[in-house]
Design a protein around this motif. Structure first.
Motif: not given
Length: 371
Positions: A283-300, A358-361
């Motif tokens: 559960v913890g590992a699954g959320v870490d990568f999603a948060i990183h991609l979400n933060f990068r997506a917010r820059t666009y 990467c799939w859900f981002a």
């Protein structure tokens, strides 16, 4: 025996004990001829069931190790002889070694009392001349010690009467002396159960114990802790993401948990100490990568912000997950099964978390979904 097999065995034994939870019976001394007859009959019936052929228990009573002493019995009688004549337990001292060795251990099987004294006087002339009374003390000790040795080899003699090998190769088929040793020893019991009549009443209450019970309780405890810890982790993670306004990151985390547990099921990995810890970490590992991609997506600001974030750091995310997975796979070299399960499970969870993120981002970062 695996954990599942232990549960099956424990349930079967528990069902049997439930039918005989309490009860009582009467026992009487086997010195009573009627009780002795019942004992011999029932032991013979049990041996017949074990061996699959009729067994006359009366013939077993006539079997004696004295009739044909085995090498093991001869060795035991030799030890008894030396103990009585040349040890700290000996009542005499100074007996020549050659005279002790002249006493054949097989000759100690039958004579007792005066006959044994006569044998010792004949074989031990030095002791007879120096300490005539010492011969009597030696016979007094040697006789009971020899009887104890004969009792220990009584079962062996009965096995010989049944034509059973004392020892057999591991791959040998058919019963051996070891398989009927318990039944044969019952012929020497001083008391036996009787249907009725005079005797001593005993009551009993059965309770299942042993490794199957411990294994079943341990499996239940591990399973219960798995669901409890996973539920607590999801609730805690949801509250944390709610405060951080990152609730969408919970979707890849749940996906990672489901995929990891599904792969465990396909691989046939049972719930154990090692696998029970993986769900929380997944559960913890699954959320870490999603948060990183979400933060990068917010820059666009474009509608394809999620896809652009995956293009930018998706490969890095997968490489990071593979590196961590490879590190945890080192635990496969451990001699401890829980550590091996933990290493494999974490590797699966980390790779699954990165792929899920990467799939859900691209979908989670869409303007309509983010609002």
């Amino acid at each position: 025996m695996s954990g599942d097999q232990q549960v099956v065995v424990a349930d079967a034994v528990r069902a049997l004990l439930d039918r005989h939870a309490t009860g009582g019976f009467v026992i009487a001394p086997t010195s009573d001829p009627k009780v002795r007859a019942v004992q011999v009959l029932e032991v013979g019936q049990r041996l017949s069931r074990i061996l699959g052929r009729p067994v006359d228990a009366d013939k077993l009573l006539q079997a004696s190790p004295a009739s044909a002493p085995s090498p093991a019995l001869i060795a035991a009688l030799t030890e008894v002889r030396d103990r009585a004549l040349d040890s700290e337990d000996s009542p005499v001292e100074g007996v020549p070694r050659e005279e002790i060795d002249a006493i054949d251990p097989a000759s100690l099987v039958t004579p007792r009392g005066a006959e044994l004294e006569a044998l010792l006087r004949d074989k031990l002339p030095t002791l007879a001349a120096k300490d005539p009374e010492g011969i009597g003390f030696v016979a007094k000790h040697l006789g009971p010690w020899a009887d104890d040795a004969l009792v220990r080899f009584q079962v062996e003699a009965r096995c010989g009467a049944l034509d059973l090998p004392l020892q057999a190769p591991a791959d040998a088929a058919g019963p051996t002396c070891a398989s009927v040793k318990g039944a044969l020893s019952e012929l020497d019991d001083d008391e036996w159960r009787v249907a009725d009549g005079e005797g001593r009443g005993l009551s009993f209450k059965t309770r299942l114990t042993g490794q199957p019970v411990i294994g079943a309780a341990f499996a239940e405890s591990v399973t219960r802790s798995l669901f409890t810890s996973t539920g607590v982790s999801l609730v805690g993670l949801a509250l944390t993401l709610l405060l951080a306004r990152q609730m969408l990151a919970l979707v890849p985390a749940v996906w990672c948990l489901c995929v990891t547990m599904g792969i465990f099921g396909l691989l046939g990995m049972p719930i154990s100490v090692g696998t029970s810890m993986i769900s929380c970490i997944a559960v913890g590992a699954g959320v870490d990568f999603a948060i990183h991609l979400n933060f990068r997506a917010r820059t666009y600001t474009s509608s394809d912000a999620g896809a652009r974030a995956v293009d930018d750091i998706g490969v890095v995310t997968l490489i990071s997950a593979l590196q961590l997975a490879a590190a945890f796979l080192v635990l496969l070299a451990s001699e401890m099964a829980p550590l091996r399960d933990l290493g494999l499970g974490l590797a699966i969870a980390l790779v699954g978390a990165a792929l899920g993120a990467c799939w859900f981002a691209p979908w989670l970062a869409r303007p309509g979904v983010r609002k």
